[in-house]
Design a protein around this motif. Structure first.
Motif, short mmCIF file in Angstrom:
data_model
loop_
_atom_site.label_atom_id
_atom_site.label_comp_id
_atom_site.label_asym_id
_atom_site.label_seq_id
_atom_site.Cartn_x
_atom_site.Cartn_y
_atom_site.Cartn_z
N LYS A 123 0.83 -1.21 0.00
CA LYS A 123 0.00 0.00 0.00
C LYS A 123 0.86 1.26 0.00
O LYS A 123 0.40 2.32 -0.44
CB LYS A 123 -0.93 -0.01 1.22
CG LYS A 123 -2.03 -1.06 1.15
CD LYS A 123 -2.88 -1.04 2.41
CE LYS A 123 -3.95 -2.12 2.36
NZ LYS A 123 -4.75 -2.17 3.61
N GLN A 124 2.09 1.15 0.50
CA GLN A 124 3.00 2.30 0.50
C GLN A 124 3.72 2.44 -0.85
O GLN A 124 4.61 3.28 -1.00
CB GLN A 124 4.04 2.16 1.61
CG GLN A 124 3.49 1.90 2.99
CD GLN A 124 2.46 2.93 3.40
OE1 GLN A 124 2.71 4.13 3.32
NE2 GLN A 124 1.30 2.46 3.86
N GLN A 125 3.33 1.59 -1.80
CA GLN A 125 3.91 1.59 -3.15
C GLN A 125 5.37 1.16 -3.18
O GLN A 125 6.14 1.54 -4.07
CB GLN A 125 3.76 2.97 -3.82
CG GLN A 125 2.30 3.39 -3.98
CD GLN A 125 2.16 4.73 -4.69
OE1 GLN A 125 3.03 5.58 -4.58
NE2 GLN A 125 1.06 4.89 -5.41
N VAL A 126 5.76 0.36 -2.19
CA VAL A 126 7.06 -0.30 -2.23
C VAL A 126 6.93 -1.49 -3.16
O VAL A 126 5.95 -2.25 -3.08
CB VAL A 126 7.48 -0.77 -0.82
CG1 VAL A 126 8.81 -1.50 -0.88
CG2 VAL A 126 7.57 0.42 0.13
N THR A 127 7.87 -1.66 -4.08
CA THR A 127 7.78 -2.73 -5.06
C THR A 127 9.08 -3.54 -5.08
O THR A 127 10.10 -3.16 -4.50
CB THR A 127 7.56 -2.18 -6.47
OG1 THR A 127 8.72 -1.46 -6.90
CG2 THR A 127 6.34 -1.25 -6.52
N GLN A 128 9.02 -4.66 -5.78
CA GLN A 128 10.24 -5.39 -6.07
C GLN A 128 11.10 -4.53 -7.00
O GLN A 128 10.63 -3.58 -7.61
CB GLN A 128 9.92 -6.72 -6.74
CG GLN A 128 9.10 -7.68 -5.88
CD GLN A 128 8.87 -9.01 -6.56
OE1 GLN A 128 9.78 -9.58 -7.18
NE2 GLN A 128 7.65 -9.53 -6.45
N VAL A 129 12.38 -4.88 -7.10
CA VAL A 129 13.28 -4.11 -7.96
C VAL A 129 12.78 -4.08 -9.39
O VAL A 129 12.93 -3.08 -10.11
CB VAL A 129 14.71 -4.71 -7.89
CG1 VAL A 129 15.61 -4.11 -8.96
CG2 VAL A 129 15.31 -4.48 -6.51
N SER A 130 12.13 -5.16 -9.81
CA SER A 130 11.59 -5.25 -11.17
C SER A 130 10.38 -4.35 -11.39
O SER A 130 9.95 -4.16 -12.52
CB SER A 130 11.20 -6.69 -11.47
OG SER A 130 10.14 -7.11 -10.61
N GLY A 131 9.84 -3.81 -10.33
CA GLY A 131 8.62 -3.02 -10.42
C GLY A 131 7.36 -3.82 -10.11
O GLY A 131 6.27 -3.26 -9.98
N GLN A 132 7.52 -5.13 -9.96
CA GLN A 132 6.38 -5.98 -9.64
C GLN A 132 5.91 -5.75 -8.21
O GLN A 132 6.69 -5.40 -7.33
CB GLN A 132 6.73 -7.45 -9.83
CG GLN A 132 6.94 -7.87 -11.27
CD GLN A 132 7.25 -9.35 -11.38
OE1 GLN A 132 8.20 -9.86 -10.78
NE2 GLN A 132 6.43 -10.07 -12.14
N SER A 133 4.64 -6.02 -7.99
CA SER A 133 4.05 -5.84 -6.67
C SER A 133 4.64 -6.85 -5.68
O SER A 133 5.04 -7.96 -6.05
CB SER A 133 2.53 -6.04 -6.76
OG SER A 133 1.96 -6.14 -5.47
N LEU A 134 4.68 -6.45 -4.42
CA LEU A 134 5.09 -7.36 -3.36
C LEU A 134 3.99 -8.34 -3.01
O LEU A 134 4.23 -9.33 -2.31
CB LEU A 134 5.48 -6.56 -2.10
CG LEU A 134 6.71 -5.68 -2.20
CD1 LEU A 134 6.83 -4.80 -0.96
CD2 LEU A 134 7.97 -6.51 -2.38
N GLY A 135 2.79 -8.05 -3.46
CA GLY A 135 1.65 -8.92 -3.16
C GLY A 135 1.02 -8.58 -1.83
O GLY A 135 1.53 -7.77 -1.05
N ASN A 136 -0.09 -9.20 -1.57
CA ASN A 136 -0.81 -8.98 -0.32
C ASN A 136 -0.63 -10.19 0.59
O ASN A 136 -1.12 -11.28 0.30
CB ASN A 136 -2.29 -8.73 -0.60
CG ASN A 136 -2.52 -7.41 -1.29
OD1 ASN A 136 -2.03 -6.37 -0.84
ND2 ASN A 136 -3.25 -7.42 -2.41
N SER A 137 0.12 -9.99 1.65
CA SER A 137 0.43 -11.08 2.58
C SER A 137 0.61 -10.48 3.96
O SER A 137 0.94 -9.31 4.11
CB SER A 137 1.71 -11.80 2.13
OG SER A 137 2.18 -12.65 3.14
N ASP A 138 0.36 -11.32 4.97
CA ASP A 138 0.57 -10.85 6.35
C ASP A 138 1.97 -11.16 6.85
O ASP A 138 2.28 -10.97 8.03
CB ASP A 138 -0.48 -11.45 7.29
CG ASP A 138 -0.43 -12.98 7.32
OD1 ASP A 138 0.41 -13.57 6.61
OD2 ASP A 138 -1.25 -13.58 8.05
#
Length: 415
Positions: A268-283
């Motif tokens: 939600k803070q728009q932190v992404t993987q280096v590739s630009g891919q989403s980190l996904g939604n996980s706890d």
């Protein structure tokens, strides 16, 4: 070289007391203990722990001091070590290539260890590479002399007295000769630089020859490292962490090991993987580290990173182990070049820390170390003066703090 007589003067400040094996109440004040009295105390402690009288009398009683070790123990680096300086000297092309060679050499054995202990091969190789360059340098200091010298010194006598006793028990258990036990100046031994307590408790016979030899058996060393990490809490199937990309508007107050958040939160803070891919939604919980300031790489670290820190409690070490493991496994280099960071002397950093404390941004003891408390204080100060609050003492940050007048009642921004 410190003379034996000079060393007696050093020992005069040792904060220890002698209690006999039979429970007598004779006590020796710190100013009174001599080296022979220290040896007597250590002998009686060893006997009480189960070391044989033969070892106590024929090995421990004959150990000589190594006063040079006190210089190593007291020596402080002139400059504060930056992440760039630390990382660039440890995650090298040589270690990456050598790690891959060792992976190919021990492929089947490493696969067996991963199945048994849950620790992937590239992590074991990364620890091995950082500790001794894959066995190329295991240290040259006699372990028992080193531990005895440090046990008779006031600074960390309790710790090293305990390790010395464990080393003597190890000597007997593995039927070693004192001259076989060599390692670092602080008593760490073998390919994986285990202290005696860790050696006794976690070392394993990896090559199946009926003995445990961390100096000469690479398989014993790898099996022992795997067992150690498992017992420290390594979670199979999870990585150490990863480099991430931060948005330009990122709130750096969220960084730090004390602020773990779920991957959903970071997403939600728009932190992404280096590739630009989403980190996904996980706890899954992870903390954000920015070891070189906002111009360098950022890392999300997971629970296995904490396990790495239990081996060596340094965030720089943890990141180096994790990234070296990734590179050995074939992953890419960091996405950002290592920044050219300012080099501060220890005294300069201590002065900066003292000034932050005076300004009301508590960083604890002014010890010259860029620990979590200092980084938090730096972030709070940066926020107060409109700088990017990445927690790194940039040149602009230090100058702003040192030039800021100290008033009687500073505003506490941390409450």
């Amino acid at each position: 070289m410190v003379s034996f007589s000079s060393y007696k003067i050093i020992l005069s400040a040792v904060s220890l007391s002698l209690v006999s094996f039979f429970g007598s109440a004779q006590e020796v004040t710190p100013e009174q203990e001599t080296f022979p009295q220290c040896i007597d105390r250590l002998q009686q402690r060893a006997l009480a722990a189960g070391v044989s009288a033969a070892t106590a009398n024929n090995v421990l009683a004959k150990i000589e001091l190594m006063p040079k070790l006190l210089e190593y123990d007291r020596n402080q680096p002139e400059f504060v070590q930056t992440f760039t300086g630390y990382f660039s000297k440890r995650v090298t092309n040589w270690r990456i290539d050598k790690g891959r060679e060792k992976f190919a050499e021990h492929r089947a054995f490493l696969a067996k260890l991963t199945q048994e202990y849950g620790v992937p091969a590239h992590y074991l190789l990364a620890f091995w590479g950082l500790e001794t360059n894959f066995g190329n340098y295991k240290g040259k200091i006699p372990t028992l002399r080193a531990l005895t010298t440090l046990a008779c010194d006031q600074r960390r006598s309790r710790y090293f007295s305990s390790e010395l006793v464990q080393a003597l028990l190890l000597l007997e258990r593995e039927n070693l000769q004192p001259e076989q036990m060599i390692g670092s100046w602080a008593g760490a031994m073998g390919h994986t630089q285990f202290m005696p307590t860790a050696y006794l408790k976690y070392a394993r016979d990896g090559d199946g020859d009926g003995k445990i030899d961390l100096w000469n058996s690479e398989q014993d060393a790898l099996a022992s490292a795997a067992n150690f990490l498992k017992n420290l809490g390594w979670q199979a199937g999870y990585r150490w962490g990863r480099e991430v990309q931060l948005p330009e508007s990122f709130d750096y107050q969220l960084a730090g090991k004390s602020h773990p958040k779920s991957l959903s939160f970071w997403n939600k803070q728009q932190v992404t993987q280096v590739s630009g891919q989403s980190l996904g939604n996980s706890d899954i919980k992870s903390a954000l580290l920015i070891p070189a300031g906002y111009t360098g790489s950022a890392f999300l670290v997971y629970s296995n990173f904490d396990v790495i820190l239990r081996w060596n409690n340094s965030e720089y070490y943890g990141i180096a182990v994790g990234h070296l493991a990734d590179r050995i496994a074939g992953k890419d280099d960091l996405s950002k070049p290592l920044p050219d960071l300012p080099k501060y002397t220890i005294l300069e950093m201590q002065a900066f820390q003292e000034k932050l404390n005076q300004l009301g941004f508590e960083v604890g003891e002014a010890d010259g170390i860029l620990g979590p408390a200092t980084r938090k204080g730096v972030r709070d100060f940066q926020m107060s003066v409109g700088l990017i609050a990445d927690g790194y003492p940039s040149k602009n940050t230090v100058e702003a703090a040192m030039n800021k007048p100290t008033t009687v009642n500073q505003v506490d921004v941390t409450s």
